[in-house]
Design an enzyme around this catalytic site. Structure first.
Site, mmCIF file in Angstrom:
data_model
loop_
_atom_site.group_PDB
_atom_site.id
_atom_site.type_symbol
_atom_site.label_atom_id
_atom_site.label_comp_id
_atom_site.label_asym_id
_atom_site.label_seq_id
_atom_site.Cartn_x
_atom_site.Cartn_y
_atom_site.Cartn_z
ATOM 1 N N ASN A 177 15.283 -2.064 5.925
ATOM 2 C CA ASN A 177 15.950 -2.786 7.012
ATOM 3 C C ASN A 177 16.938 -3.813 6.458
ATOM 4 O O ASN A 177 17.898 -4.195 7.132
ATOM 5 C CB ASN A 177 14.910 -3.481 7.896
ATOM 6 C CG ASN A 177 13.922 -2.486 8.466
ATOM 7 O OD1 ASN A 177 14.268 -1.330 8.686
ATOM 8 N ND2 ASN A 177 12.682 -2.912 8.682
ATOM 9 N N HIS A 194 10.701 -7.404 11.292
ATOM 10 C CA HIS A 194 11.943 -6.635 11.166
ATOM 11 C C HIS A 194 12.973 -7.451 10.381
ATOM 12 O O HIS A 194 13.938 -7.927 10.958
ATOM 13 C CB HIS A 194 12.505 -6.304 12.557
ATOM 14 C CG HIS A 194 11.590 -5.487 13.406
ATOM 15 N ND1 HIS A 194 11.690 -5.428 14.785
ATOM 16 C CD2 HIS A 194 10.569 -4.663 13.073
ATOM 17 C CE1 HIS A 194 10.762 -4.609 15.256
ATOM 18 N NE2 HIS A 194 10.062 -4.138 14.248
ATOM 19 N N ALA A 211 7.771 2.549 17.240
ATOM 20 C CA ALA A 211 8.858 2.608 18.221
ATOM 21 C C ALA A 211 10.166 2.896 17.476
ATOM 22 O O ALA A 211 10.486 2.229 16.498
ATOM 23 C CB ALA A 211 8.962 1.288 18.984
ATOM 24 N N ASN A 265 0.864 -1.185 0.000
ATOM 25 C CA ASN A 265 0.000 0.000 0.000
ATOM 26 C C ASN A 265 0.893 1.225 0.000
ATOM 27 O O ASN A 265 2.066 1.126 0.378
ATOM 28 C CB ASN A 265 -0.874 0.019 1.274
ATOM 29 C CG ASN A 265 -0.051 -0.095 2.537
ATOM 30 O OD1 ASN A 265 0.377 -1.179 2.927
ATOM 31 N ND2 ASN A 265 0.215 1.030 3.170
HETATM 32 P P1 FAD Z 1 7.809 -0.823 3.722
HETATM 33 O O1 FAD Z 1 7.216 0.119 4.686
HETATM 34 O O2 FAD Z 1 7.411 -2.241 3.815
HETATM 35 O O3 FAD Z 1 7.475 -0.277 2.257
HETATM 36 C C1 FAD Z 1 7.918 -0.957 1.099
HETATM 37 C C2 FAD Z 1 6.908 -0.708 -0.019
HETATM 38 O O4 FAD Z 1 7.445 -1.202 -1.251
HETATM 39 C C3 FAD Z 1 5.583 -1.442 0.196
HETATM 40 O O5 FAD Z 1 4.520 -0.532 0.202
HETATM 41 C C4 FAD Z 1 5.512 -2.390 -1.000
HETATM 42 O O6 FAD Z 1 4.195 -2.556 -1.501
HETATM 43 C C5 FAD Z 1 6.382 -1.708 -2.039
HETATM 44 N N1 FAD Z 1 6.894 -2.625 -3.068
HETATM 45 C C6 FAD Z 1 7.414 -3.866 -2.882
HETATM 46 N N2 FAD Z 1 7.789 -4.389 -4.067
HETATM 47 C C7 FAD Z 1 7.498 -3.467 -5.019
HETATM 48 C C8 FAD Z 1 7.663 -3.431 -6.434
HETATM 49 N N3 FAD Z 1 8.238 -4.440 -7.107
HETATM 50 N N4 FAD Z 1 7.215 -2.336 -7.118
HETATM 51 C C9 FAD Z 1 6.645 -1.299 -6.443
HETATM 52 N N5 FAD Z 1 6.484 -1.276 -5.104
HETATM 53 C C10 FAD Z 1 6.911 -2.347 -4.397
HETATM 54 N N6 FAD Z 1 9.347 -0.924 12.911
HETATM 55 C C11 FAD Z 1 9.924 -0.189 13.886
HETATM 56 O O7 FAD Z 1 11.058 0.277 13.736
HETATM 57 N N7 FAD Z 1 9.254 0.074 15.042
HETATM 58 C C12 FAD Z 1 8.024 -0.445 15.304
HETATM 59 O O8 FAD Z 1 7.446 -0.181 16.362
HETATM 60 C C13 FAD Z 1 7.416 -1.254 14.302
HETATM 61 N N8 FAD Z 1 6.206 -1.814 14.512
HETATM 62 C C14 FAD Z 1 5.581 -2.469 13.495
HETATM 63 C C15 FAD Z 1 4.286 -2.939 13.704
HETATM 64 C C16 FAD Z 1 3.577 -3.496 12.641
HETATM 65 C C17 FAD Z 1 2.181 -3.999 12.876
HETATM 66 C C18 FAD Z 1 4.174 -3.572 11.349
HETATM 67 C C19 FAD Z 1 3.402 -4.110 10.169
HETATM 68 C C20 FAD Z 1 5.489 -3.156 11.156
HETATM 69 C C21 FAD Z 1 6.215 -2.615 12.225
HETATM 70 N N9 FAD Z 1 7.522 -2.151 12.070
HETATM 71 C C22 FAD Z 1 8.120 -1.449 13.079
HETATM 72 C C23 FAD Z 1 8.261 -2.328 10.816
HETATM 73 C C24 FAD Z 1 8.221 -1.047 9.987
HETATM 74 O O9 FAD Z 1 6.918 -0.778 9.584
HETATM 75 C C25 FAD Z 1 9.157 -1.224 8.798
HETATM 76 O O10 FAD Z 1 10.469 -1.351 9.317
HETATM 77 C C26 FAD Z 1 9.150 -0.039 7.847
HETATM 78 O O11 FAD Z 1 7.867 0.205 7.342
HETATM 79 C C27 FAD Z 1 10.121 -0.327 6.707
HETATM 80 O O12 FAD Z 1 10.030 0.709 5.753
HETATM 81 P P2 FAD Z 1 10.358 0.432 4.226
HETATM 82 O O13 FAD Z 1 10.064 1.688 3.497
HETATM 83 O O14 FAD Z 1 11.731 -0.109 4.115
HETATM 84 O O15 FAD Z 1 9.394 -0.764 3.792
#
Ligand code: FAD
Length: 513
Positions: free
Chosen positions: A478, A444, A130, A119
């Site tokens: 991560n 994570h 956190a 999303n």
């Molecule tokens: P994401 O937020 O996962 O975003 C990656 C995006 O890339 C997604 O929207 C995905 O759809 C998109 N994508 C994937 N493949 C493709 C593609 N081929 N083409 C186009 N788009 C694509 N972390 C903490 O540090 N503290 C917390 O307290 C914590 N609590 C959490 C609680 C819950 C319930 C959840 C679900 C997660 C939690 N996390 C927490 C983890 C945290 O949300 C993630 O570490 C963080 O969102 C990572 O960010 P990101 O941008 O790397 O990845």
């Protein structure tokens, strides 16, 4: 063939979670002339784009936003706390969906509840927010500017430590935890303290959880050269002469594929799918997918039995169901190398185990304790990709190869003993013994495109997150963190993204002059 996408930009960003958003924000601030296109496979589910679903007050609207984030499993039943699923059933948290197959090879531990969000805003629209800083061996020793980057990540994520200060008994819980923990710890930085949270209070008093919208900030939203395209799957990074040349992107609204040329490509597609996009693009260094690590998690609960409701606290929760309420003080027991776990202690709305009907819960008096443990890193722990099978999006199917080591089991045993001590220190333990979550529950996932100081075959990218094998391609998330951490990793990965974004901004400035 008409398309909603530009033919050429300066920078494409794959993924719209906090890490992709951090690149867009820093580039908007430091390279305002750069044309940026962000592609996100999932739909927009919240307004402003990327905002946290907990900020949606209407329960039905919030449930719809969560289900719309669950990719191919939009209709699947979810569970707010995976610890509640004790009968071996696999269930995802709201807003996430599980890997359908390949999560556990025969004879291995696997990651039975490894999960994703698809999303605008990614998991950052569903997270607990956190944001502790890494300590001891969690830190990346070869980055001299790590503390400055972490401070900048605090700014982008709008991290505070006082959002829940008025929650009842928070100071009491912290004081009791401190008495049990701090005397063994010489360094005050490792003492029990308020959990830094990406949560702030608006002027009207309402709590706001940071999502990718906060990371993007007004500067990115006002940047006319920045565009975000949802329902757009990046199937491949394009290389020319080994260098980034753009992406191939499938418009999920039409099914058509397009090429968008770009000098820089940032893949911020989550802990596992970033590696998947590289694999699909033929960028397959030996370390791709390797040293995969997740934090094991032990949970328990206690009840403050010697307290009564303060006059100004109402019995009901002011927060919408399923969200953290005003009663949710959050305390932090920092990681140390001697005690290699990270403690997140949250006051809960309700008891995780049934209490007698004539035993009403004083708001804030149920305390949920969680300890995350750091993994013993192994080269063989990995995510593999298939050349034959595909996942629900048509991308190379994943297979998780993952085992806990004897040292992991020993640390888990110690963490289980410690959490019982902490529960007793806080109040009366609820339940007989702590529960160990199924692997993958921490959400994570680290290491799959890990950073290295040099191109020594054990890393995918360098200190600026640029892929060794593919100049101009940057990885974020991560998955870039090279150390074994127990603390929640998003603050750290956003810090690394800031460094990468600055490097792109510097290269763009250099080529203009
Ligand atoms: P994401 O937020 O996962 O975003 C990656 C995006 O890339 C997604 O929207 C995905 O759809 C998109 N994508 C994937 N493949 C493709 C593609 N081929 N083409 C186009 N788009 C694509 N972390 C903490 O540090 N503290 C917390 O307290 C914590 N609590 C959490 C609680 C819950 C319930 C959840 C679900 C997660 C939690 N996390 C927490 C983890 C945290 O949300 C993630 O570490 C963080 O969102 C990572 O960010 P990101 O941008 O790397 O990845």
């Amino acid at each position: 063939m008409s398309t909603r996408y530009p033919a050429e930009v300066d920078v494409t960003i794959v993924g719209s979670g906090p890490n992709g958003a951090a690149y867009a924000r820093i580039l908007s601030e430091e390279a305002p002339d750069a044309v940026i296109a962000m592609f996100e496979v999932g739909p927009a589910v919240s307004d402003p784009l990327g905002s946290h679903v907990k900020n949606i007050l209407d329960v039905d609207a919030r449930t719809l936003a969560q289900r719309s984030s669950q990719g191919p499993a939009a209709a699947a039943e979810t569970v707010a706390d995976p610890g509640a699923v004790k009968a071996g059933a696999r269930m995802a948290r709201p807003g996430t969906y599980l890997l359908e197959g390949g999560y556990q090879a025969e004879g291995e531990d696997g990651m039975p509840v490894v999960a994703f969000s698809s999303n605008v805003g990614g998991m950052g629209a569903h997270w607990t927010a956190a944001c502790p800083r890494p300590g001891g061996s969690e830190r990346i020793a070869f980055l001299p500017d790590l503390d400055e980057l972490l401070a900048e990540a605090d700014r982008l994520l709008a991290v505070t430590t006082d959002a829940f200060e008025q929650a009842p008994f928070t100071a009491l819980v912290r004081e009791r935890l401190s008495r049990a923990v701090d005397p063994h710890r010489a360094d005050p930085a490792t003492h029990v303290q308020r959990m830094p949270l990406a949560v702030h209070r608006r002027e009207d008093g309402r709590l706001v959880w940071s999502g990718a919208d906060v990371v993007l900030g007004d500067v990115t939203r006002a940047n006319e050269r920045f565009s975000l395209f949802d329902e757009s799957l990046v199937t491949r990074v394009l290389l020319e002469d080994g260098r980034a040349a753009g992406v191939e992107v499938r418009d999920l609204r039409t099914g058509e594929s397009h090429t968008v040329r770009a000098r820089f490509v940032v893949v911020a597609a989550d802990g596992l799918r970033t590696a998947q996009v590289l694999y699909a693009s033929g960028i397959r260094p030996a370390a791709l997918g390797r040293m995969l690590n997740d934090q094991s998690q032990v949970v328990f609960a206690a009840r403050l039995t010697d307290v009564s409701a303060p006059h100004d606290v109402q019995g009901g929760s002011t927060a919408a169901a399923g969200t953290i309420s005003e009663q949710s003080g959050v305390s932090w027991v920092p990681f140390t190398d001697e005690e290699p776990w990270h403690g997140q202690v949250m006051q809960l709305d309700a008891s995780p185990i049934p209490l007698a009907d004539d035993d009403p819960v004083v708001p804030g008096s149920i305390v949920g304790l969680g300890l995350f443990t750091a993994k013993d890193l192994q080269w063989d722990d990995r995510v593999e990709f298939s050349d034959e099978e595909v996942d629900g999006y048509g991308m190379p199917a994943m297979r998780i190869r993952y085992r806990l080591t004897p040292r992991d089991h020993e640390v888990l045993d110690r963490a289980r003993a410690q959490i019982v001590e902490l529960a007793k220190a806080v109040g009366e333990p609820l339940g007989d013994r702590p529960f160990t979550m199924p692997l993958g529950a921490s959400l994570h996932y680290q290491g799959a495109t890990r950073m290295g100081q040099t191109d020594d075959g054990r890393s995918v990218c360098g200190p600026d997150s640029e892929v060794w094998q593919a100049p101009g391609v940057f990885v974020a998330g991560n998955n870039v963190i090279p150390t074994s951490t127990a603390c929640n990793p998003t603050l750290t990965s956003v810090a690394l993204a800031i460094r990468g974004a600055r490097r792109i901004a510097a290269e763009l400035a250099h080529s203009e002059s």
